[in-house]
Design a protein around this motif. Structure first.
Motif, PDB file in Angstrom:
ATOM      1  N   PHE A  62      -8.458   7.749 -10.412  1.00 52.65           N
ATOM      2  CA  PHE A  62      -7.240   7.035 -10.016  1.00 52.65           C
ATOM      3  C   PHE A  62      -7.482   5.546  -9.822  1.00 52.65           C
ATOM      4  N   GLN A  63      -8.736   5.199  -9.632  1.00 54.32           N
ATOM      5  CA  GLN A  63      -9.018   3.830  -9.204  1.00 54.32           C
ATOM      6  C   GLN A  63      -8.550   2.742 -10.155  1.00 54.32           C
ATOM      7  N   PRO A  64      -8.668   2.951 -11.478  1.00 51.85           N
ATOM      8  CA  PRO A  64      -8.180   1.881 -12.365  1.00 51.85           C
ATOM      9  C   PRO A  64      -6.701   1.565 -12.132  1.00 51.85           C
ATOM     10  N   LEU A  65      -5.940   2.569 -11.700  1.00 54.01           N
ATOM     11  CA  LEU A  65      -4.510   2.345 -11.465  1.00 54.01           C
ATOM     12  C   LEU A  65      -4.256   1.536 -10.202  1.00 54.01           C
ATOM     13  N   LEU A  66      -5.244   1.532  -9.320  1.00 53.18           N
ATOM     14  CA  LEU A  66      -4.985   0.979  -7.986  1.00 53.18           C
ATOM     15  C   LEU A  66      -5.597  -0.400  -7.784  1.00 53.18           C
ATOM     16  N   LYS A  67      -6.149  -0.971  -8.866  1.00 51.72           N
ATOM     17  CA  LYS A  67      -6.862  -2.241  -8.742  1.00 51.72           C
ATOM     18  C   LYS A  67      -6.042  -3.320  -8.035  1.00 51.72           C
ATOM     19  N   ASN A  68      -4.759  -3.352  -8.351  1.00 53.05           N
ATOM     20  CA  ASN A  68      -3.948  -4.454  -7.825  1.00 53.05           C
ATOM     21  C   ASN A  68      -3.256  -4.135  -6.511  1.00 53.05           C
ATOM     22  N   VAL A  69      -3.598  -2.975  -5.956  1.00 51.02           N
ATOM     23  CA  VAL A  69      -2.959  -2.603  -4.692  1.00 51.02           C
ATOM     24  C   VAL A  69      -3.602  -3.373  -3.555  1.00 51.02           C
ATOM     25  N   ASN A  70      -2.756  -3.908  -2.680  1.00 50.25           N
ATOM     26  CA  ASN A  70      -3.274  -4.619  -1.515  1.00 50.25           C
ATOM     27  C   ASN A  70      -3.519  -3.597  -0.400  1.00 50.25           C
TER      28      ASN A  70
ATOM     29  N   LEU B  91      -7.679   4.447   0.849  1.00 50.67           N
ATOM     30  CA  LEU B  91      -9.074   4.868   0.756  1.00 50.67           C
ATOM     31  C   LEU B  91      -9.578   4.778  -0.678  1.00 50.67           C
ATOM     32  N   LEU B  92      -8.752   5.229  -1.637  1.00 56.11           N
ATOM     33  CA  LEU B  92      -9.165   5.192  -3.037  1.00 56.11           C
ATOM     34  C   LEU B  92      -9.360   3.749  -3.493  1.00 56.11           C
ATOM     35  N   ARG B  93      -8.569   2.866  -2.907  1.00 57.14           N
ATOM     36  CA  ARG B  93      -8.668   1.453  -3.273  1.00 57.14           C
ATOM     37  C   ARG B  93      -9.941   0.834  -2.695  1.00 57.14           C
TER      38      ARG B  93
END
Lengths: 397, 542
Positions: free
Chosen positions: A288-296, A164-166
């Motif tokens: 948290f979003q900057p940490l999750l940029k590369n999450v698929n 969701l955050l992603r």
């Protein structure tokens, strides 16, 4: 041995903290490329994995030593069950991280494990004997299986939250159902943190304020507050010296000390939440979003689903099947509509609905993420509210 | 109305994807991903909708309706826990007042909606029944077409079928046969079952996982039928019996075929000074920590004719504890309740007021009082009235609330030899006065000189012949659930087209793991990794 056991638990807590930090570092990504421009962030992910396995081993150490000393599985009161829940979450994490190697999952699951240990510490941590209804090998069979199922289901919450955050835009000023939902989840988590901090701080100073008051039977009675009384009991009179007088007196039908605690939790939670937002000028979720940029997000969706697909049968086996068998032996009937039983059924129905909804592609992705979050909320509700507020056969703490 | 496909198969009306070659029959020119649910086979619910039966069938076979029923049941179940159900309110309380008094107007509303007995209400039962019907019809509607489609699938598939799979890719290769052979080996290594046809491959794994949902649904239906059998007479007995120490009672619900004797009831508590648990017990709000409830019980069966020569023959003896009931026949006796120190005997001294001398004493068994008692001086005390649980009733007359001697009271009668009058004296706990004649003091006075108490055990008798069905249903359900959850059905198609190899794959869940399998095979056979076309589709959208 009691001291050793608790020390092992404390050590495991710091391992989980270390794991969280490693996973966060692993996710900051770019900075950790080497000369050949290969991502070495994964190395930090490996450190995180090692730390989480370390945490798991130490907490298992706590569990085993406590079991050996008291002679039955330490899952008979709130402290013991919550710590066991933290163990099953980390066990499920170690399992699923092994399959998917997603650092973002660690960043969100490890704090949940720490939260459970923290929350457990609020309750009586000393050994308590087993009441007759619990003296059975079904205690181990039923509770361990249910706890394992819930631990695996908790992973779906972590993965769902990452997903969701992603996917949700938290930067725009507009308030949507999604942004509200995410911030609500964040606020609830912060309130739990606040509750743990406040309770443990006042406990450390042995804070106690005793009131005499008039209870619902019109009788004089006493009540002990362990947090400063903002809300006092009905016709309460402070008996302890040097304690603040309550600001508001509660009507007789409200359990005033519990209400006071709830207000403390959500009040300090609100202060923390607003504080974070004022300082960072962002939504808490957006941090948290900057940490999750590369999450698929697709992978997160699959992890979340996979956790439910693995956890649901185990939960059903422990929380319904074994529960029914034991209830038939101990309580004479396999099913008695005790609130805890009903909430186990509700959990079952909820995840059954989830699994059927996923047959439809429209319900995969973001909607699935929300469902995973709600499912975990139901489990926590059953654990906290049904045990502590709705009186029933499962009120052990 | 059946349609013949170009591959020669005759598909039933309503088929979306040819059951043999996989050619899309609906929307054949589309490029969108193929809907693979139930293999595109014709389902009754998707095909017919004219008659009433069709409509009922279609309603219940819909997964949407099923989910709706689950959600409604879920919400109803939640509502039932807002306030305690009627069976949890204190016994003897009138629910029509209790809910209002305890929970105010909301409680009143709760009661008036009938939510105090929600799980036994007709509409909750109807919901569960509808859920059962939905499970049954939805399963039949899907299982048979799916089974037939998977059984009749051919290895060689229509090109449109392949390139509309979620995972699809083509590779140029030097030697098609060699590549296929390598791929086959790699797939076999990953425990795929291989079928070959005209140089094409179908690798399939865990097809039986597809039957998981249907197996677990069968289990649920058996379970629900088992649960409904409770309403069949003779299947279910539930009763309670209180047995005093030393007494023997008939076991209710067994039509007088069994008797149970309570030899002794034991309750034990944990030692407050137990070094292991001391701190934990002190930290808790509980006053005491019970460690044991046990009834040493003897089970008897009557032999002979009732009223003539009936005697009780011992069948079994057992220490009944909370987690250790006594089983006999189809019945079980459980330890559920107890009452410590119930009054069992009262001893009275009788004094002659003329001589101020004690003329004798007598002991009354409170559960089995005699009609009269002889004193040592030869006089007789007659029990005129006995109130085991004394109250003054609504009409202001002494009465007893029940037969339990919690508050015993007596009217004793003795004959005064001097006046030849019958003297009546009322005596109870902290009550002692003359009744008739009341003009002058009685010759005899009574005083309570001793009491004896007894423990009482509360046992529950239960017979539940529905349990075997529930066990079978539950076991089938768990097997089906595991079957459908822990294995996933995977298929990989490899087709040779001139000097190209086409790879397509499908699974019902865990795509990442399927991709791992494929990448392994692709690596080994030097094929290019096929694409996940949902990624591409999502890309198109954004």
């Amino acid at each position: 041995m009691a001291q050793l056991s608790m020390n092992l638990l404390t050590i495991s807590f710091f391992f989980y903290l270390l794991a969280t930090i490693f996973y966060a570092v692993a996710l900051t990504g770019k900075k950790w490329r080497n000369r050949n421009r290969e991502v070495t962030g994964n190395k930090w992910g490996n450190f995180g994995y090692i730390a989480s396995i370390g945490g798991l081993l130490f907490s298992l150490g706590y569990f085993v030593t406590r079991w050996i000393e008291i002679g039955f599985a330490p899952v008979s009161n709130m402290f013991e069950y919550l710590t066991f829940f933290s163990i099953t979450i980390s066990l499920a994490f170690v399992l699923l991280y092994g399959m998917y190697r997603m650092n973002a999952l660690g960043l969100f699951t490890m704090p949940v494990v720490m939260l459970m240990i923290g929350y457990a510490s609020v309750f009586v941590t000393e050994y308590q004997p087993l009441q007759p209804a619990l003296q059975s090998y079904w205690l181990e069979i039923h509770v361990l299986t249910t706890g394992l199922g819930q631990g695996i289901l908790a992973i779906s919450f972590g993965a769902g939250l990452v997903q969701l955050l992603r996917m949700i835009d938290l930067k725009s000023k507009r308030i949507t159902k999604q942004t509200f939902g995410i911030e609500f989840v964040m606020y609830m988590i912060i309130s739990l943190v606040a509750f743990i901090l406040v309770t443990n701080s006042f406990n450390a100073f042995n804070y106690e304020a005793t009131f005499s008051y008039v209870n619902e039977f019109d009788e004089q009675a006493e009540v002990q507050y362990t947090l400063p009384p903002i809300f006092g009991p009905n016709e309460g009179e402070l008996l302890t010296a040097d304690r603040m007088e309550p600001w508001v007196e509660m009507p007789v039908w409200i359990v005033s000390d519990d209400f006071n605690t709830v207000v403390w939790a959500f009040g300090t939670g609100l202060l923390l939440y607003v504080g974070i937002r004022l300082v960072t000028r962002r939504r808490v979720g957006a941090l948290f979003q900057p940490l999750l940029k590369n999450v698929n997000p697709e992978t997160m969706d699959e992890i979340s689903y996979r956790a439910i697909a693995i956890g649901f049968p185990i939960f059903t086996l422990g929380g319904l099947v074994f529960a029914m068998i034991w209830a038939q032996v101990a309580w004479t009937r396999f099913w008695g509509w005790d609130p805890k039983e009903v909430w186990a059924l509700i959990t079952f129905l909820f995840y059954a609905a989830y699994l059927h909804l996923r047959l439809n592609r429209n319900w995969q992705g973001e909607r699935s993420g929300w469902l995973a979050v709600i499912g975990f909320a139901i489990i926590m509700f059953n654990l906290i509210f049904v045990n502590l507020v709705i009186a029933g056969l499962h009120s052990y703490a | 109305m059946n349609k013949k496909c170009e591959c020669g198969r005759v598909n039933p009306y309503g088929t979306e994807v040819c059951g043999s070659c996989g050619k899309p029959l609906v929307d054949p020119d589309s490029n969108r991903l193929l809907n693979m649910r139930y293999e595109g086979a014709a389902r009754r619910s998707q095909t017919y909708s004219t008659s009433i039966i069709d409509k009922i069938w279609n309603f219940f076979s819909s997964v949407k309706v099923g989910i709706g029923l689950i959600v409604v049941t879920l919400i109803a179940s939640m509502i039932g826990t807002i306030f305690p159900q009627e069976l949890f309110i204190p016994p003897g309380e009138d629910p029509s007042v209790h809910y209002f008094e305890e929970y105010g107007p909301l409680g009143q509303l709760y009661y008036s909606f009938g939510f105090h007995n929600l799980y036994g209400s007709w509409w909750y039962m109807l919901l569960i029944a509808a859920l059962g019907i939905s499970i049954l019809i939805a399963s039949i509607d899907r299982f048979f077409p799916l089974y037939r489609a998977l059984r009749s699938q051919r290895v060689t598939r229509h090109p449109n079928f392949l390139h509309r799979q979620r995972i699809f890719g083509t590779s140029h290769v030097e030697n098609v046969d060699e590549t296929m052979e390598k791929a086959k080996k790699a797939l076999q290594k990953r425990r795929y079952k291989i079928r070959e046809e005209d140089g094409n491959l179908l690798a399939e794994k865990n097809r039986w996982a597809r039957w998981g949902p249907y197996v677990n649904h069968i289990g649920l239906i058996v379970f629900l039928i088992g649960a409904s059998l409770r309403f069949v007479p003779g299947m279910y007995v539930h009763d309670n019996v209180w047995v005093r120490e030393g007494e023997t009672e008939v076991v209710p619900g067994t039509s007088g075929e069994f008797f149970v004797e309570n030899l002794a009831f034991t309750m034990e508590v944990y030692d407050e000074d137990d070094p292991l648990f001391q701190e934990g017990m002190e930290a808790s709000n509980a006053v005491m920590f019970e460690s044991l409830f046990r009834t040493d019980a003897v089970l008897y069966r009557p032999e002979g004719t009732l009223g003539l020569d009936q005697s009780l023959v011992e069948v079994d003896r057992h220490g009944i504890e909370v987690n250790d009931p006594l089983h006999f026949d189809d019945f079980s006796l459980y330890q559920v309740d107890y009452k410590l120190h119930e009054l069992s005997e009262m001893t009275f001294d009788v004094e002659d007021r003329l001589t101020n001398e004690e003329v004798g004493s007598f002991a009354v068994d409170l559960n089995n009082p005699e009609d009269d008692y002889s004193l040592s001086n030869g006089e007789t005390v007659r029990i005129h009235s006995y109130f085991p649980n004394y109250i003054i009733n609504d009409e202001g007359i002494p009465a007893t609330e029940n037969a339990v001697p919690d508050n015993p009271a007596f009217i004793f009668e003795m004959v005064n030899d001097d006046t030849e009058e019958e003297e009546h004296t009322f005596i109870g706990i902290q009550r002692n006065f003359d009744i008739t004649p009341n003009d002058e003091p009685h010759r005899y006075s009574y005083s309570l000189s001793g009491i004896d108490t007894n423990h009482v055990t509360g046992l529950t008798v239960r017979q539940d012949n529905t349990i075997p069905y529930l066990i079978i249903g539950g076991a089938i359900f768990m097997i089906g659930l595991a079957q459908g959850s822990y294995w996933s059905h995977r298929r990989i198609w490899l087709q040779a087209k001139n000097n190209e190899v086409w790879v397509a794959a499908h699974t019902n869940k865990n795509w990442q793991s399927l991709k791992k399998d494929i990448s392994n095979v692709a690596h080994y056979a030097k094929l290019s990794m096929p694409k996940d076309q949902t990624d591409l589709e999502d890309h198109d959208k954004s």
